[in-house]
Scaffold this active site. Structure first.
Site, PDB file in Angstrom:
ATOM      1  N   PHE A 181       0.831  -1.208   0.000  1.00  0.00           N
ATOM      2  CA  PHE A 181       0.000   0.000   0.000  1.00  0.00           C
ATOM      3  C   PHE A 181       0.865   1.258   0.000  1.00  0.00           C
ATOM      4  O   PHE A 181       0.468   2.293  -0.562  1.00  0.00           O
ATOM      5  CB  PHE A 181      -0.921  -0.014   1.237  1.00  0.00           C
ATOM      6  CG  PHE A 181      -1.980   1.043   1.223  1.00  0.00           C
ATOM      7  CD1 PHE A 181      -3.161   0.858   0.522  1.00  0.00           C
ATOM      8  CD2 PHE A 181      -1.798   2.231   1.918  1.00  0.00           C
ATOM      9  CE1 PHE A 181      -4.138   1.842   0.507  1.00  0.00           C
ATOM     10  CE2 PHE A 181      -2.764   3.221   1.912  1.00  0.00           C
ATOM     11  CZ  PHE A 181      -3.941   3.021   1.206  1.00  0.00           C
ATOM     12  N   GLU A 182       2.042   1.182   0.626  1.00  0.00           N
ATOM     13  CA  GLU A 182       2.918   2.349   0.745  1.00  0.00           C
ATOM     14  C   GLU A 182       3.847   2.526  -0.465  1.00  0.00           C
ATOM     15  O   GLU A 182       4.620   3.500  -0.514  1.00  0.00           O
ATOM     16  CB  GLU A 182       3.770   2.254   2.024  1.00  0.00           C
ATOM     17  CG  GLU A 182       3.035   2.559   3.306  1.00  0.00           C
ATOM     18  CD  GLU A 182       2.058   1.477   3.742  1.00  0.00           C
ATOM     19  OE1 GLU A 182       2.400   0.280   3.592  1.00  0.00           O
ATOM     20  OE2 GLU A 182       0.960   1.815   4.213  1.00  0.00           O
ATOM     21  N   CYS A 208       4.335  -7.770  -2.943  1.00  0.00           N
ATOM     22  CA  CYS A 208       3.657  -9.064  -3.093  1.00  0.00           C
ATOM     23  C   CYS A 208       2.425  -9.055  -2.191  1.00  0.00           C
ATOM     24  O   CYS A 208       2.560  -8.962  -0.969  1.00  0.00           O
ATOM     25  CB  CYS A 208       4.599 -10.193  -2.709  1.00  0.00           C
ATOM     26  SG  CYS A 208       3.782 -11.806  -2.661  1.00  0.00           S
ATOM     27  N   VAL A 209       1.262  -9.124  -2.813  1.00  0.00           N
ATOM     28  CA  VAL A 209       0.014  -9.170  -2.055  1.00  0.00           C
ATOM     29  C   VAL A 209      -0.590 -10.558  -2.253  1.00  0.00           C
ATOM     30  O   VAL A 209      -0.837 -10.977  -3.392  1.00  0.00           O
ATOM     31  CB  VAL A 209      -0.979  -8.086  -2.509  1.00  0.00           C
ATOM     32  CG1 VAL A 209      -2.114  -7.977  -1.505  1.00  0.00           C
ATOM     33  CG2 VAL A 209      -0.283  -6.742  -2.679  1.00  0.00           C
ATOM     34  N   THR A 233      -9.808 -11.991   4.157  1.00  0.00           N
ATOM     35  CA  THR A 233     -10.609 -10.771   4.154  1.00  0.00           C
ATOM     36  C   THR A 233     -10.446 -10.033   2.834  1.00  0.00           C
ATOM     37  O   THR A 233      -9.696 -10.466   1.958  1.00  0.00           O
ATOM     38  CB  THR A 233     -10.179  -9.838   5.310  1.00  0.00           C
ATOM     39  OG1 THR A 233      -8.839  -9.406   5.059  1.00  0.00           O
ATOM     40  CG2 THR A 233     -10.237 -10.558   6.642  1.00  0.00           C
ATOM     41  N   HIS A 271      -8.994  -7.261   2.218  1.00  0.00           N
ATOM     42  CA  HIS A 271      -7.852  -6.357   2.118  1.00  0.00           C
ATOM     43  C   HIS A 271      -7.141  -6.494   0.775  1.00  0.00           C
ATOM     44  O   HIS A 271      -6.681  -5.514   0.207  1.00  0.00           O
ATOM     45  CB  HIS A 271      -6.847  -6.638   3.240  1.00  0.00           C
ATOM     46  CG  HIS A 271      -7.181  -5.918   4.494  1.00  0.00           C
ATOM     47  ND1 HIS A 271      -8.097  -6.394   5.402  1.00  0.00           N
ATOM     48  CD2 HIS A 271      -6.743  -4.735   4.976  1.00  0.00           C
ATOM     49  CE1 HIS A 271      -8.192  -5.534   6.398  1.00  0.00           C
ATOM     50  NE2 HIS A 271      -7.389  -4.532   6.171  1.00  0.00           N
ATOM     51  N   PHE A 306       5.050  -1.168 -12.227  1.00  0.00           N
ATOM     52  CA  PHE A 306       4.225  -1.982 -11.317  1.00  0.00           C
ATOM     53  C   PHE A 306       4.816  -3.394 -11.247  1.00  0.00           C
ATOM     54  O   PHE A 306       4.537  -4.244 -12.081  1.00  0.00           O
ATOM     55  CB  PHE A 306       2.795  -2.019 -11.857  1.00  0.00           C
ATOM     56  CG  PHE A 306       1.805  -2.755 -11.002  1.00  0.00           C
ATOM     57  CD1 PHE A 306       1.284  -2.180  -9.854  1.00  0.00           C
ATOM     58  CD2 PHE A 306       1.365  -4.018 -11.360  1.00  0.00           C
ATOM     59  CE1 PHE A 306       0.356  -2.854  -9.073  1.00  0.00           C
ATOM     60  CE2 PHE A 306       0.435  -4.699 -10.585  1.00  0.00           C
ATOM     61  CZ  PHE A 306      -0.070  -4.117  -9.441  1.00  0.00           C
ATOM     62  N   ARG A 352       6.883 -17.007  -9.315  1.00  0.00           N
ATOM     63  CA  ARG A 352       7.107 -15.791 -10.111  1.00  0.00           C
ATOM     64  C   ARG A 352       8.196 -14.890  -9.523  1.00  0.00           C
ATOM     65  O   ARG A 352       8.404 -13.766  -9.987  1.00  0.00           O
ATOM     66  CB  ARG A 352       5.783 -15.014 -10.222  1.00  0.00           C
ATOM     67  CG  ARG A 352       4.767 -15.764 -11.088  1.00  0.00           C
ATOM     68  CD  ARG A 352       3.348 -15.344 -10.825  1.00  0.00           C
ATOM     69  NE  ARG A 352       2.428 -16.072 -11.709  1.00  0.00           N
ATOM     70  CZ  ARG A 352       2.008 -17.327 -11.492  1.00  0.00           C
ATOM     71  NH1 ARG A 352       2.409 -17.996 -10.414  1.00  0.00           N
ATOM     72  NH2 ARG A 352       1.197 -17.929 -12.348  1.00  0.00           N
TER      73      ARG A 352
HETATM   74  N1  RBF Z   1       0.979  -5.688   2.341  1.00  0.00           N
HETATM   75  C1  RBF Z   1       1.545  -6.398   1.352  1.00  0.00           C
HETATM   76  O1  RBF Z   1       2.479  -5.925   0.715  1.00  0.00           O
HETATM   77  N2  RBF Z   1       1.089  -7.662   1.042  1.00  0.00           N
HETATM   78  C2  RBF Z   1       0.042  -8.229   1.692  1.00  0.00           C
HETATM   79  O2  RBF Z   1      -0.307  -9.378   1.363  1.00  0.00           O
HETATM   80  C3  RBF Z   1      -0.586  -7.492   2.719  1.00  0.00           C
HETATM   81  N3  RBF Z   1      -1.644  -8.016   3.360  1.00  0.00           N
HETATM   82  C4  RBF Z   1      -2.263  -7.266   4.320  1.00  0.00           C
HETATM   83  C5  RBF Z   1      -3.386  -7.788   4.979  1.00  0.00           C
HETATM   84  C6  RBF Z   1      -4.007  -7.039   5.957  1.00  0.00           C
HETATM   85  C7  RBF Z   1      -5.203  -7.614   6.651  1.00  0.00           C
HETATM   86  C8  RBF Z   1      -3.508  -5.744   6.306  1.00  0.00           C
HETATM   87  C9  RBF Z   1      -4.178  -4.905   7.366  1.00  0.00           C
HETATM   88  C10 RBF Z   1      -2.416  -5.239   5.659  1.00  0.00           C
HETATM   89  C11 RBF Z   1      -1.761  -5.987   4.679  1.00  0.00           C
HETATM   90  N4  RBF Z   1      -0.637  -5.483   4.023  1.00  0.00           N
HETATM   91  C12 RBF Z   1      -0.070  -6.202   3.030  1.00  0.00           C
HETATM   92  C13 RBF Z   1      -0.005  -4.209   4.452  1.00  0.00           C
HETATM   93  C14 RBF Z   1      -0.463  -2.993   3.637  1.00  0.00           C
HETATM   94  O3  RBF Z   1       0.167  -2.979   2.368  1.00  0.00           O
HETATM   95  C15 RBF Z   1      -0.083  -1.689   4.391  1.00  0.00           C
HETATM   96  O4  RBF Z   1       1.295  -1.717   4.692  1.00  0.00           O
HETATM   97  C16 RBF Z   1      -0.860  -1.508   5.698  1.00  0.00           C
HETATM   98  O5  RBF Z   1      -2.233  -1.658   5.463  1.00  0.00           O
HETATM   99  C17 RBF Z   1      -0.563  -0.110   6.306  1.00  0.00           C
HETATM  100  O6  RBF Z   1      -0.983   0.920   5.416  1.00  0.00           O
END
Ligand code: RBF
Length: 164
Positions: A66-67, A89-90, A95, A97, A122, A136
């Site tokens: 997110f940052e 990597c997400v 949930t 998120h 990206f 990957r």
């Molecule tokens: N950040 C990632 O880079 N990858 C993730 O898989 C990921 N999963 C998250 C799941 C939850 C429930 C939360 C609250 C945050 C997650 N984040 C993840 C962190 C997100 O990118 C960010 O750093 C935080 O939400 C703070 O803004």
């Protein structure tokens, strides 16, 4: 062709511009650090392999994907760069998120590129599970960090060609 091998990181049959004149930022998310570390290794080595000088690669970490957007924005404000590579990597959880983070970072990266008129790449894996991410990030489907670096080089070179 690379796609036939299902490894999109194989650029042996394509021409990559020399990156000796360009300066790159890399922003790396700390979440899923094993994966993002592997993406970073691929991206960093690929920049070097294509002529980028070590002193022209500026690496910073941010807490999560997110940052990445604000990280890229800050780099472009404070460093004189030709392109920024965002690596994250997400992984899908239980949930929602996942959806919000993926959409935010994709839109955010686009907006930062438009704001600064610079390529912002990206390089974020958005996967159902960890194995898909491993595949990957230096696994059987190559390394998306390498692809992100090659994209950054090509876009920096395109911008350079058009300004002349
Ligand atoms: N950040 C990632 O880079 N990858 C993730 O898989 C990921 N999963 C998250 C799941 C939850 C429930 C939360 C609250 C945050 C997650 N984040 C993840 C962190 C997100 O990118 C960010 O750093 C935080 O939400 C703070 O803004």
């Amino acid at each position: 062709m690379a796609t036939q091998l299902k490894n999109l990181s194989d650029f042996s049959n394509t021409t990559i511009p020399n990156a000796g004149a360009y300066r790159f930022g890399i922003v790396v998310a700390e979440w899923n650090a094993k994966i993002t570390g592997a993406l970073y290794e691929g991206a960093y080595q690929s920049l070097l392999d294509n002529g980028t000088l070590d002193e022209n690669i500026f690496t910073y970490t941010v807490p999560g994907s997110f940052e990445l957007t604000s990280g890229a924005d800050l780099l472009l404000q404070h460093k004189n760069l030709d392109a920024v590579i965002c690596l994250g990597c997400v992984i899908q959880g239980e949930t929602r998120h996942f959806d919000f983070i993926c959409a935010a970072v994709a839109n955010g990266v686009t907006n930062v590129a438009v704001k600064h008129l610079k390529p912002v790449i990206f390089g974020v894996l958005t996967t159902d599970n960890e194995q898909q991410a491993i595949d990957r990030a230096g696994g059987k489907y190559g390394n998306k960090g390498v692809e992100a670096a090659v994209t950054a080089i090509k876009m920096a070179d395109l911008a350079n060609q058009l300004k002349n």
